[in-house]
Scaffold this motif. Structure first.
Motif: not given
Length: 103
Positions: A1, A3, A72, A75-76, A78-80, A85-86, A88
């Motif tokens: 990802m 970032t 991590d 963040l993962e 949030i993304e999934n 989206k991270v 953003d």
């Protein structure tokens, strides 16, 4: 990802980051807020989702706080698991998305 290093630095320094967006849920506008903050050694992710038609009654489709030991993993998640989206996520200035004292 991929970032932004400046965003990571802000998170590690305890700043709250987040985003509010809308999306369609079963043909209806739904608003979501996603926030992330390092608090007492944990990474707290806050998520809410509310249909626009339910805003006056504050009937949330989803409202939760999840704690993570590793950035991590937060963040993962949030993304999934959100409509944000991270890349953003932005620092919250003024009004925050959530109070990290409460779960």
């Amino acid at each position: 990802m991929n970032t932004n290093p400046n965003l990571i630095k802000k998170i590690e320094n305890g700043s709250q980051v987040g985003q509010r967006v809308s999306f369609l849920m079963d043909g209806e506008i739904c608003w979501t807020s996603v926030g992330l903050q390092k608090w007492n050694g944990k990474y707290k992710v806050y998520i809410d989702e509310i249909l626009e038609s339910k805003m006056n009654s504050e009937e949330y489709q989803r409202e939760e706080v999840i704690n993570f030991d590793l950035l991590d993993n937060a963040l993962e998640f949030i993304e999934n698991n959100t409509h944000v989206k991270v890349f953003d996520l932005i620092p919250c200035k003024g009004q925050r998305i959530f109070n990290p004292d409460f779960d």
